[in-house]
Write a protein that holds these residues in place. Structure first.
Motif, PDB file in Angstrom:
ATOM      1  N   THR A  79      13.382   6.210   3.936  1.00 28.38           N
ATOM      2  CA  THR A  79      14.169   5.250   4.725  1.00 28.38           C
ATOM      3  C   THR A  79      13.458   4.941   6.044  1.00 28.38           C
ATOM      4  OG1 THR A  79      16.135   6.243   3.760  1.00 28.38           O
ATOM      5  CG2 THR A  79      16.480   4.805   5.631  1.00 28.38           C
ATOM      6  N   LYS A 134       0.822  -1.214   0.000  1.00 31.37           N
ATOM      7  CA  LYS A 134       0.000   0.000   0.000  1.00 31.37           C
ATOM      8  C   LYS A 134       0.854   1.262   0.000  1.00 31.37           C
ATOM      9  CE  LYS A 134      -3.894  -2.169   2.270  1.00 31.37           C
ATOM     10  NZ  LYS A 134      -4.585  -2.409   3.542  1.00 31.37           N
ATOM     11  N   ASP A 135       1.987   1.199   0.669  1.00 34.39           N
ATOM     12  CA  ASP A 135       2.845   2.372   0.756  1.00 34.39           C
ATOM     13  C   ASP A 135       4.280   1.923   0.480  1.00 34.39           C
ATOM     14  OD1 ASP A 135       4.021   4.752   1.202  1.00 34.39           O
ATOM     15  OD2 ASP A 135       3.578   4.854   3.339  1.00 34.39           O
ATOM     16  N   PRO A 136       4.648   1.897  -0.776  1.00 30.60           N
ATOM     17  CA  PRO A 136       5.930   1.262  -1.112  1.00 30.60           C
ATOM     18  C   PRO A 136       7.135   2.067  -0.652  1.00 30.60           C
ATOM     19  CG  PRO A 136       4.987   2.288  -3.032  1.00 30.60           C
ATOM     20  CD  PRO A 136       4.003   2.479  -1.936  1.00 30.60           C
ATOM     21  N   ALA A 137       7.889   1.470   0.244  1.00 32.69           N
ATOM     22  CA  ALA A 137       9.153   2.075   0.628  1.00 32.69           C
ATOM     23  C   ALA A 137      10.264   1.381  -0.141  1.00 32.69           C
ATOM     24  CB  ALA A 137       9.371   1.918   2.122  1.00 32.69           C
ATOM     25  N   PHE A 138      10.107   0.050  -0.240  1.00 30.38           N
ATOM     26  CA  PHE A 138      11.087  -0.704  -1.014  1.00 30.38           C
ATOM     27  C   PHE A 138      10.681  -0.618  -2.482  1.00 30.38           C
ATOM     28  CE2 PHE A 138      11.499  -2.747   3.137  1.00 30.38           C
ATOM     29  CZ  PHE A 138      12.875  -2.754   3.282  1.00 30.38           C
ATOM     30  N   TYR A 195       6.033   5.146  10.944  1.00 31.19           N
ATOM     31  CA  TYR A 195       4.880   5.629  10.179  1.00 31.19           C
ATOM     32  C   TYR A 195       5.151   7.043   9.683  1.00 31.19           C
ATOM     33  CZ  TYR A 195       0.302   7.443   8.995  1.00 31.19           C
ATOM     34  OH  TYR A 195      -0.733   8.028   8.332  1.00 31.19           O
ATOM     35  N   PRO A 244      14.787  -3.609  11.901  1.00 26.47           N
ATOM     36  CA  PRO A 244      15.383  -3.478  10.567  1.00 26.47           C
ATOM     37  C   PRO A 244      16.884  -3.229  10.673  1.00 26.47           C
ATOM     38  CG  PRO A 244      14.365  -1.413  11.201  1.00 26.47           C
ATOM     39  CD  PRO A 244      14.151  -2.357  12.349  1.00 26.47           C
ATOM     40  N   LEU A 296      18.849   5.723  11.501  1.00 25.88           N
ATOM     41  CA  LEU A 296      17.962   4.711  10.922  1.00 25.88           C
ATOM     42  C   LEU A 296      18.763   3.511  10.420  1.00 25.88           C
ATOM     43  CD1 LEU A 296      15.459   6.958   8.919  1.00 25.88           C
ATOM     44  CD2 LEU A 296      14.845   5.403  10.777  1.00 25.88           C
ATOM     45  N   TYR A 340       1.986   1.606  11.194  1.00 31.66           N
ATOM     46  CA  TYR A 340       2.910   1.292  10.093  1.00 31.66           C
ATOM     47  C   TYR A 340       2.278   0.328   9.076  1.00 31.66           C
ATOM     48  CZ  TYR A 340       7.071  -0.528   7.738  1.00 31.66           C
ATOM     49  OH  TYR A 340       7.991  -0.907   6.798  1.00 31.66           O
ATOM     50  N   LYS A 350      10.338   4.838   6.524  1.00 34.03           N
ATOM     51  CA  LYS A 350       9.250   3.895   6.255  1.00 34.03           C
ATOM     52  C   LYS A 350       9.784   2.473   6.127  1.00 34.03           C
ATOM     53  CE  LYS A 350       7.190   6.015   2.764  1.00 34.03           C
ATOM     54  NZ  LYS A 350       6.150   6.173   1.728  1.00 34.03           N
ATOM     55  N   LYS A 351      10.944   2.344   5.522  1.00 33.26           N
ATOM     56  CA  LYS A 351      11.548   1.012   5.409  1.00 33.26           C
ATOM     57  C   LYS A 351      11.833   0.431   6.787  1.00 33.26           C
ATOM     58  CE  LYS A 351      14.289   1.434   1.196  1.00 33.26           C
ATOM     59  NZ  LYS A 351      15.671   1.365   0.697  1.00 33.26           N
ATOM     60  N   CYS A 352      12.129   1.336   7.724  1.00 34.97           N
ATOM     61  CA  CYS A 352      12.532   0.887   9.058  1.00 34.97           C
ATOM     62  C   CYS A 352      11.346   0.715  10.004  1.00 34.97           C
ATOM     63  CB  CYS A 352      13.519   1.880   9.663  1.00 34.97           C
ATOM     64  SG  CYS A 352      15.079   1.899   8.810  1.00 34.97           S
ATOM     65  N   GLY A 353      10.174   0.867   9.480  1.00 35.27           N
ATOM     66  CA  GLY A 353       9.009   0.570  10.312  1.00 35.27           C
ATOM     67  C   GLY A 353       8.393   1.781  10.978  1.00 35.27           C
ATOM     68  N   LEU A 410       7.336  -6.587  10.692  1.00 37.86           N
ATOM     69  CA  LEU A 410       8.452  -5.962  11.391  1.00 37.86           C
ATOM     70  C   LEU A 410       7.995  -5.713  12.816  1.00 37.86           C
ATOM     71  CD1 LEU A 410      11.316  -4.890  10.928  1.00 37.86           C
ATOM     72  CD2 LEU A 410      10.309  -2.729  10.190  1.00 37.86           C
TER      73      LEU A 410
END
Lengths: 435, 781
Positions: A278, A90-94, A285, B349, A214, B379, A280-283, B372
């Motif tokens: 970044t 839904k929310d692409p970080a990768f 919000y 992560p 991060l 999130y 968002k990739k790490c969790g 995660l």
């Protein structure tokens, strides 16, 4: 890096704009008259060039080997590349970028002995310049600056070091400790107090510090809870500091934290968008509209020729912002953003056309190289390899005897850190280099 | 001429009394007449005596049959037998490099056409000096024509069409060269053989060995001139011998089409193969360099729709190819949608996580859901499937084929969730446990002491929590164990040497999860170089119920992104997930062993090499003390299979045996291994699918289509003849010059009796008459 004062910055920017306009005009003339020698031909290169390498013959097809695994991997990669950039979830970080089709030796070729030596010297310089509190200072105005510390730490991370793990694990760990202790709960800023912070505001260094934390957070179990709390607040403060929406819908960031007044700029906004993705990739919000509006702001700063203006209302293009623009545009998961091809082409042209002396004499040259390297890396070897080879030549001509790289204001740490990250990009150890 | 007596012995003795009587009578008579003969002169008397004695001697001589012996000589032309091989292999195209080769019928330049042309040219010259006999042979020798001798060039030679009519075709099913030569030597034993001209490809299929007969010819002094047709390579042909492909494939996954091909066009053939999916019209073209002979190539494709896909695979056609039909093959594959559903539960992560997630997201058959644990409640979790919460029950977990616990936070995993994971694995799912410094497996065991410890392939000291103050700055290497070298997860390349090279590029590491030992039923795959013994394992695999568990004590595989960027890193994870997540019907893990035969088609009498390779190393421990047999049976037959013992290699991972093919038909081999000392209800440790192969009668002529230049040459050398092949065929015109044309001279001893001859009789009569006339004249009567 930010300018040291408002007036010097405005003056510098104006000068840069004039230089850029002159360059654009010169190029228009070249296009009109192909017989005119190009700048690269006009100006002799004083920097030592690596020996001319003969073009490799076309790779011969492999004899039948029956290697199912290699062939299978290649087929999957081809299929994935046919799909292009993929956005998942839904929310692409990768963002899934094209993957290599085959086991490539390009990275090994790029990491030449010359490059390794340059990296080694640069990292040693950084190691030697770290203060006992883990911080780095740069020039007269960046005393124990968190932004500079973040960049230096990330230069070690690019070598493969992690906090307390690896050759420079101790340096990274101490750098992170400094960032943690520089956290200001009142504002959510990760910026050292006093005159260590940028006079225009701490957003630059805050964003870079957030980014470094991060990347280190998952590898620092001993301070995990503490860092998680800091990151939560620092990201909130970034999102909160997004400036008010423009009439056209975009909203950028500027130097100040916790204030929504003012006009954003491309450089800070690009950095912030990068940090938010970044995060968002790490969790963490991040509300999607913050990123979407930031990308809109970057779009408003784009010129049709692939350059970007520092401010959305300006006219002058800033050469060093090309890379920032590219990485900011795909921050919302849109690597195939329609503005990216022009921007990439512009960088391609820049680095093919201008001489080493031209490039290294630019304002904020290494800052520009660094962001351009991030952008070109994401676009695949076709763009990345020629860029990298050229920038290595430029950096080789800029490195000092202690391994440091200078900017025009006498700073040597943030520039050395950025140069080290560029040079180590083929290792693929720092996730800021994505593809 | 030599005088002789044919009857000197007994008859002469028998007639002696008669002769004595006659002699006495003569003396008496002459004595009586002597009174009257006194009037005669001595000369007259002596003449009469001489005449009488002459008559007596002639009579005596007649009795002894006098004869004359002499030697008579006959001159004959020498014989030149020309033997032409008319076996079916002579119908193959001749070597393109053969300068004499001509365009034969049907636009093909056959070996037979070349042979007849050379035979014709030869006979046109040799019939002037020799008696030329043309023979053909395949299984037996047949006379084609005994060509008449020609006195001069002006006499027309027999034409080629007359000699080799169009009805004469190379169709023999055998090439018995030795028999043909032996028959020739026998047939012409009374003739002088100037030499034998042999036109053949020399590829024997049976009969007396060529070498033996050529030794015999050498002994008789008969040179054999060999003219070899064809070349040392099999016929020009590029053929697909076999297509090895799974019957079923997953949509969006690689379908590896393995082609066993034989290149007999040229050495290092640059070619391309086209794989056409007739169902979707999608076409893949891959370029290859094929060495001469057999090789295996892989053409991967990725089917992107479900259903039966019909494929056509084809190589280009090359000039002179003996068979262009075998350049293509067709097969069908049932494509099913079979995603590998993967649940990644990560504690926090870190660097590995940044690279691992895209690697898994990219693969089209992996359906990834990330959880995660450190993320906040708002999130949006990453993945193809976005999770709102971590599954809780067995029902929710069982949809996953692979579950990854990546340095998971044990406090955020409830006991029921751990039980559900354990249940999933028991049913056939794969579990990947990656230890990391954030939470460590020791902490996990502290929280889930029973289930998690059972699941792990390694023993962990639960009190050994990571010390945060430790700095890990000492690099160490990891090495594949012997079992790891053959384990599918560590096969970065199918080529063992290349695989070793790739693993040599694996970088140094600084941290690995500490363990106490590897469990006895588990397989140690990867080991730290600086810690000896089982405490140094950083990767171990174990079967658990119907599933598999893989332990990985390294959280920095990302360092392998150099030197090949993401290639080796990504592929390692994909192989690992495939290893853990591939299941067969019923949930049981498949690919435990690979069973195959060396070929798919055999002739009766050939050996079928059966090989079983252990893909799952953990099976080794279950097979200890077992004798492994493969059952071979006909595909349709319901009778008990013939059991073939498979012997193990030293490390116990490959089992091989030989089945001697006898029965013609479709056969299949299967291996089933039951656990030792188990009841009949116990599940088999290994129960492979039936692997089919075929036993069929093959033409002996088609087995090897190359010419045996070497033996042909050796035969010529042994017998003192000349040898010709495509290298020196332009010199074959000089062959008549070396064939001697000395005639055959036959000598015969002849004896002619003279006693009954007219001269003898006239002489005798003349003597008698003379004597009588003289006596009358002289008045003695």
């Amino acid at each position: 890096m930010p300018p040291r004062s408002k007036w010097t910055f405005v003056l510098n920017l104006s000068l840069a704009g004039m230089l850029a306009l002159t360059a654009v005009a010169a190029r228009s003339e070249e296009k009109k008259d192909d017989k005119k020698p190009k700048p690269a031909e006009k100006k002799p290169d004083t920097a030592p060039k690596p020996a001319e390498k003969k073009p490799d013959p076309a790779p011969a097809p492999k004899p039948a080997a029956g290697d199912v695994k290699d062939e299978a991997a290649k087929a999957i990669a081809e299929k994935a590349n046919e799909k292009g950039v993929q956005q998942l979830g839904k929310d692409p970080a990768f963002v899934l970028m094209p993957r290599p089709l085959d086991r490539s030796e390009m990275a090994q070729e790029l990491m030449t002995p010359q490059v390794k030596e340059m990296v080694d010297k640069a990292l040693k310089y950084l190691k030697n310049t770290q203060a006992s509190d883990g911080s780095w200072s740069d020039g007269a105005e960046f005393n124990s600056n968190t932004g500079v510390t973040s960049l230096a730490s990330m230069a070690f991370m690019a070598e493969g070091s992690q906090p307390r793990v690896g050759q420079y694990g101790v340096q990274v760990s101490k750098g992170m400790d400094f960032l943690i202790q520089s956290f200001q709960p009142a504002t959510g800023a990760i910026a050292a107090g006093g005159n260590s912070s940028n006079k225009l505001g701490p957003m630059y260094e805050h964003a870079l510090s957030t980014l470094a934390l991060l990347y280190a957070w998952g590898d620092m179990p001993w301070r995990k809870v503490e860092i998680e709390e800091i990151l939560t607040q620092s990201i909130q403060s970034i999102v909160y500091s997004q400036l008010k929406e423009l009439k056209q819908g975009g909203a950028g960031w500027r130097y100040t934290l916790k204030s929504r007044e003012g006009q954003g700029d491309m450089s800070v906004t690009g950095n912030v968008l990068w940090v938010l993705r970044t995060a968002k990739k790490c969790g963490f919000y991040v509300k999607p509209e913050a990123v979407a509006n930031g990308v809109k702001f970057v779009e408003q700063c784009a010129n049709p020729d692939g350059t970007f203006r520092y401010r959305f209302f300006g006219l002058q293009a800033e050469p060093s912002l090309g890379g920032t623009g590219v990485i900011a545009l795909f921050s919302h998961g849109q690597l195939d953003h329609p503005l990216i091809p022009n921007a990439v082409k512009r960088i391609d042209d820049d680095y093919q056309t201008y001489t080493i002396n031209d490039l290294k004499s630019r304002r904020y040259a290494i800052y520009g190289f660094f962001y351009a390297s991030l952008a070109m890396y994401s676009q695949g070897d076709e763009h990345w390899v020629p860029y990298y080879k050229k920038v290595v030549q430029v950096l080789a001509s800029m490195q000092g005897k202690d391994g440091e790289f200078h900017d025009e204001f006498g700073c040597t740490v943030y520039t050395t850190a950025m140069a080290a990250m560029i040079l180590q990009a083929p290792l693929g150890y720092l996730p800021i280099y994505e593809r | 001429m030599k005088p002789t007596m044919l009857n000197p012995g007994p008859l002469a003795i028998a007639l002696l009394p008669l002769a004595i009587g006659l002699f006495v009578f003569y003396f008496y008579t002459y004595a009586r007449e002597a009174q009257q003969a006194r009037q005669l002169t001595g000369a007259q008397r002596n003449l009469l005596r001489f005449l009488r004695l002459g008559v007596a001697l002639m009579v005596l001589a007649a009795i002894t049959r006098p004869a004359i012996s002499m030697v008579r000589q006959e001159t004959r032309l020498p014989v030149l037998p020309v033997l032409i091989d008319d076996s079916s292999s002579m119908g193959y195209p001749d070597a393109r490099e053969n300068s004499v080769a001509v365009q034969g019928g049907g636009g093909k330049r056959t070996r037979f056409e070349t042979a007849t042309l050379i035979a014709q040219q030869l006979q046109e010259k040799m019939t002037l000096t020799h008696r030329v006999k043309i023979y053909s042979f395949s299984d037996t020798l047949k006379m084609v024509k005994d060509l008449p001798h020609r006195d001069s060039e002006s006499t027309p030679a027999v034409s080629r069409d007359e000699l080799f009519p169009s009805t004469m075709k190379p169709a023999g099913e055998y090439t018995n060269v030795g028999d043909a030569l032996d028959s020739t030597l026998s047939d012409l034993s009374g003739d002088k053989i100037s030499g034998i001209v042999l036109l053949s490809d020399g590829r024997e299929t049976g009969g007396a060995p060529m070498k033996e007969i050529s030794a015999k010819a050498a002994k008789f002094g008969v040179p054999i001139h060999t003219i070899a047709e064809g070349n040392e390579y099999p016929l020009t042909d590029l053929r697909i011998d076999e297509v090895v492909v799974d019957n079923e494939a997953s949509m969006n996954d690689v379908l590896a089409v393995q082609l066993k091909v034989t290149n007999q066009v040229r050495d290092i053939l640059d070619t391309e193969v086209t794989l056409l999916d007739k169902t979707t019209k999608e076409k893949i073209v891959r370029k290859f360099k094929l060495k001469r002979g057999s090789s295996t190539i892989v053409v991967p494709t990725v089917p992107n729709s479900v259903g039966v896909h019909d494929y056509h695979v084809e190589f280009p056609k090359y000039p002179d190819e003996v068979n262009v039909d075998n350049n293509a093959a067709e097969f069908s594959v049932n494509v099913v949608k079979r995603d590998m559903r993967t649940l990644l539960i990560a504690g926090a992560p870190n660097r590995e996580y940044f690279y691992l997630v895209p690697a898994l997201l990219r693969h089209p058959t992996i359906n990834l859901a990330c959880w995660l644990q450190s993320a906040g409640p708002l999130y949006t979790h990453q993945g193809h499937t976005t999770l709102q919460q971590l599954p809780k029950t067995s029902e929710e977990f069982k949809i996953y084929d692979v579950i990854i616990l990546y340095d998971a936070n044990p406090n955020k995993l409830e006991e029921s969730q751990m039980a559900a994971i354990e249940d999933c694995v028991k049913r056939g799912a794969g579990l990947l446990v990656i230890g990391g410094p954030n939470f460590s497996l020791a902490a996990m065991i502290q929280v889930h002491p029973t289930l998690f410890r059972q699941l792990l392939p390694v023993e962990i000291d639960k009190s050994q929590l990571p010390n945060p103050d430790t700095v890990y700055d000492k690099p160490f290497k990891v090495e594949r164990t012997d079992q790891g070298k053959t384990h599918e997860t560590l096969q970065a390349s199918g080529d063992p040497q290349k695989n070793d090279q790739i693993w040599a590029s694996f970088p140094s590491l600084y941290w690995a999860h500490p363990i106490q030992s590897v469990k006895s039923g588990a397989t140690d795959l990867l080991h730290r170089s600086d810690i000896k013994g089982k405490a140094g394992s950083v990767m171990a695999a174990m079967r658990y119920g119907n599933g598999r568990v893989l332990y990985l004590g390294i959280n920095s595989f990302w360092r392998w992104r150099f030197p090949s960027e993401g290639f080796d890193f990504d592929n390692f994870w994909l192989r690992t997930l495939h290893y853990l997540g591939t299941k067969e019907e019923g949930g049981k893990q498949t690919n435990q062993v690979a069973l195959n035969t060396d070929k798919s088609s055999y002739s009766p009498g050939e050996d079928v090499q059966i090989t079983m390779k252990l893909l799952d190393q953990s099976l080794k421990s279950q097979m200890v003390g077992q004798k492994i047999y493969a059952g071979v049976s006909s595909a349709a037959e319901k009778a008990a299979p013939e059991m073939v013992y498979l012997s193990a290699n030293p490390d116990g991972t490959i089992f091989q045996g030989v089945y001697h093919a006898r029965q013609v038909g479709n056969m299949a081999v299967q291996v089933k291994i039951d656990p030792l000392n188990a009841g009949t209800d116990a599940k088999a440790i290994v129960d492979t699918p039936r692997v089919p192969f075929q036993v069929k009668l093959e033409s002996l002529e088609a087995r090897d289509t190359s010419a045996n230049l070497e033996d042909m040459k050796a035969m010529a050398e042994l017998t003192g003849g000349k040898s010709f092949d495509y290298h020196n065929m332009n010199e074959v015109v000089k062959l008549p010059e070396v064939i001697p044309s000395d005639p055959q001279v036959l000598s015969r001893a002849v004896t002619v009796e003279i006693w009954d001859g007219a001269i003898f009789e006239i002489l005798c009569l003349l003597l008698v008459c003379t004597e009588w006339v003289l006596r009358k004249y002289w008045g003695l009567l």
